[in-house]
Design an enzyme around this catalytic site. Sequence first.
Site, PDB file in Angstrom:
ATOM      1  N   LYS A  13       9.985  26.217  43.886  1.00 23.17           N
ATOM      2  CA  LYS A  13       9.114  25.679  42.702  1.00 23.17           C
ATOM      3  C   LYS A  13       8.052  24.961  43.028  1.00 23.17           C
ATOM      4  O   LYS A  13       6.847  25.498  42.699  1.00 23.17           O
ATOM      5  CB  LYS A  13      10.064  24.298  42.056  1.00 23.17           C
ATOM      6  CG  LYS A  13      11.188  24.715  41.254  1.00 23.17           C
ATOM      7  CD  LYS A  13      11.813  23.490  40.680  1.00 23.17           C
ATOM      8  CE  LYS A  13      12.194  22.238  41.401  1.00 23.17           C
ATOM      9  NZ  LYS A  13      13.292  22.160  42.307  1.00 23.17           N
ATOM     10  N   ARG A  88      14.465  16.275  35.118  1.00 29.82           N
ATOM     11  CA  ARG A  88      15.789  16.770  35.859  1.00 29.82           C
ATOM     12  C   ARG A  88      16.975  16.428  35.098  1.00 29.82           C
ATOM     13  O   ARG A  88      18.023  16.575  35.693  1.00 29.82           O
ATOM     14  CB  ARG A  88      15.626  16.031  37.174  1.00 29.82           C
ATOM     15  CG  ARG A  88      15.124  17.000  38.462  1.00 29.82           C
ATOM     16  CD  ARG A  88      15.158  16.041  39.696  1.00 29.82           C
ATOM     17  NE  ARG A  88      15.340  16.765  40.850  1.00 29.82           N
ATOM     18  CZ  ARG A  88      14.296  16.986  41.703  1.00 29.82           C
ATOM     19  NH1 ARG A  88      12.921  16.879  41.169  1.00 29.82           N
ATOM     20  NH2 ARG A  88      14.422  17.505  42.790  1.00 29.82           N
ATOM     21  N   ARG A 153      12.323  17.040  56.389  1.00 28.86           N
ATOM     22  CA  ARG A 153      12.234  15.936  55.550  1.00 28.86           C
ATOM     23  C   ARG A 153      13.684  15.431  55.676  1.00 28.86           C
ATOM     24  O   ARG A 153      14.703  16.059  55.814  1.00 28.86           O
ATOM     25  CB  ARG A 153      12.104  16.535  54.204  1.00 28.86           C
ATOM     26  CG  ARG A 153      10.957  16.337  53.398  1.00 28.86           C
ATOM     27  CD  ARG A 153      10.711  17.047  51.950  1.00 28.86           C
ATOM     28  NE  ARG A 153      11.630  16.666  51.054  1.00 28.86           N
ATOM     29  CZ  ARG A 153      11.598  17.496  49.770  1.00 28.86           C
ATOM     30  NH1 ARG A 153      10.615  18.083  49.568  1.00 28.86           N
ATOM     31  NH2 ARG A 153      12.446  16.920  48.940  1.00 28.86           N
ATOM     32  N   ARG A 164      22.241  17.167  47.081  1.00 29.04           N
ATOM     33  CA  ARG A 164      21.268  17.327  45.898  1.00 29.04           C
ATOM     34  C   ARG A 164      21.671  18.584  45.112  1.00 29.04           C
ATOM     35  O   ARG A 164      21.449  18.471  43.891  1.00 29.04           O
ATOM     36  CB  ARG A 164      20.012  17.670  46.758  1.00 29.04           C
ATOM     37  CG  ARG A 164      19.262  16.744  47.536  1.00 29.04           C
ATOM     38  CD  ARG A 164      18.232  16.811  48.408  1.00 29.04           C
ATOM     39  NE  ARG A 164      17.194  17.310  47.984  1.00 29.04           N
ATOM     40  CZ  ARG A 164      16.111  18.164  48.309  1.00 29.04           C
ATOM     41  NH1 ARG A 164      16.479  18.208  50.028  1.00 29.04           N
ATOM     42  NH2 ARG A 164      15.308  18.603  48.035  1.00 29.04           N
TER      43      ARG A 164
HETATM   44  P1  AMP Z   1      11.827  17.225  45.294  1.00 26.51           P
HETATM   45  O1  AMP Z   1      10.833  17.027  45.947  1.00 26.51           O
HETATM   46  O2  AMP Z   1      11.487  17.648  43.666  1.00 26.51           O
HETATM   47  O3  AMP Z   1      12.995  17.973  45.419  1.00 26.51           O
HETATM   48  O4  AMP Z   1      12.331  15.498  44.825  1.00 26.51           O
HETATM   49  C1  AMP Z   1      12.844  14.796  46.018  1.00 26.51           C
HETATM   50  C2  AMP Z   1      13.589  13.676  45.478  1.00 26.51           C
HETATM   51  O5  AMP Z   1      12.783  12.756  44.610  1.00 26.51           O
HETATM   52  C3  AMP Z   1      15.022  13.942  44.618  1.00 26.51           C
HETATM   53  O6  AMP Z   1      15.996  14.578  45.367  1.00 26.51           O
HETATM   54  C4  AMP Z   1      15.298  12.658  43.848  1.00 26.51           C
HETATM   55  O7  AMP Z   1      15.699  11.800  44.607  1.00 26.51           O
HETATM   56  C5  AMP Z   1      13.576  12.230  43.609  1.00 26.51           C
HETATM   57  N1  AMP Z   1      13.036  12.904  42.158  1.00 26.51           N
HETATM   58  C6  AMP Z   1      12.162  13.732  42.036  1.00 26.51           C
HETATM   59  N2  AMP Z   1      11.881  14.192  40.795  1.00 26.51           N
HETATM   60  C7  AMP Z   1      12.815  13.540  40.083  1.00 26.51           C
HETATM   61  C8  AMP Z   1      13.295  13.338  38.719  1.00 26.51           C
HETATM   62  N3  AMP Z   1      12.524  14.268  37.670  1.00 26.51           N
HETATM   63  N4  AMP Z   1      14.305  12.419  38.352  1.00 26.51           N
HETATM   64  C9  AMP Z   1      14.749  11.909  39.346  1.00 26.51           C
HETATM   65  N5  AMP Z   1      14.593  11.920  40.652  1.00 26.51           N
HETATM   66  C10 AMP Z   1      13.543  12.672  40.948  1.00 26.51           C
END
Ligand code: AMP
Length: 209
Positions: A13, A88, A153, A164
């Site tokens: 994404k 999400r 990360r 996740r």
């Molecule tokens: P990402 O970089 O999009 O994979 O996001 C990393 C982490 O940030 C996720 O595993 C969540 O813990 C948190 N996160 C990001 N976007 C959201 C969202 N829309 N709602 C809740 N947690 C989020």
Amino acid sequence: MNVIFLGPPGAGKGTQAVRVCERLGIPQISTGDILRRAIKEQTPTGLAAKAYIDKGELVPDSVVIDIVRERLAAKDCENGYILDGFPRTVPQAQALATFAKIDAVIDIEVSDEKLTERLSGRRVCLSCGGTYHVSRLNGSTTCEKCGAGLIQRYDDKAETVLSRLKVYHAQTAPLIDFYAEQGLLRTVDGSQPMDDCFSAILSALGEAK
Ligand code: AMP
């Protein structure tokens, strides 16, 4: 055009959102990036979000909804944006509908096996955000673009990746039906090579040239 990029963690994404945003001249809004920046800067939001992110859990809806509501009010969002990693959960999608009009939702599909391999081998540059897979680094530990060090990360470690993916299936996958029912969903195969996936997304958005 106001677009949502849906799909599991590791589907590509972020990478695709950056390219499509460049092509369309609109901003990419990644809640994950905003939260990681807040953690780095040790803001109250960052401090509250860190424990959830480290465990691979979702940050509470109210926190991310406020972040996105505020961000979408900025001037650079007037001509459109891509939301990457938001919504999400169904409550986040319902809240979003009260302050934004979405034109299309791109669902990038990839199998769990492939996602696990991609995420646990992913390395990122903390300085410029470039991402790599260990299998292509030939032992190098620095970023090809800016020379800074690469890291894994914390939430890309094997145990956290599994949690996740579980969270994705339980809480985010229901959004596929949510947006399909509104006639907004367009599905793209995220396991194909990056350039093919990019073309498929542009076609799905009616932007192919
Ligand atoms: P990402 O970089 O999009 O994979 O996001 C990393 C982490 O940030 C996720 O595993 C969540 O813990 C948190 N996160 C990001 N976007 C959201 C969202 N829309 N709602 C809740 N947690 C989020």
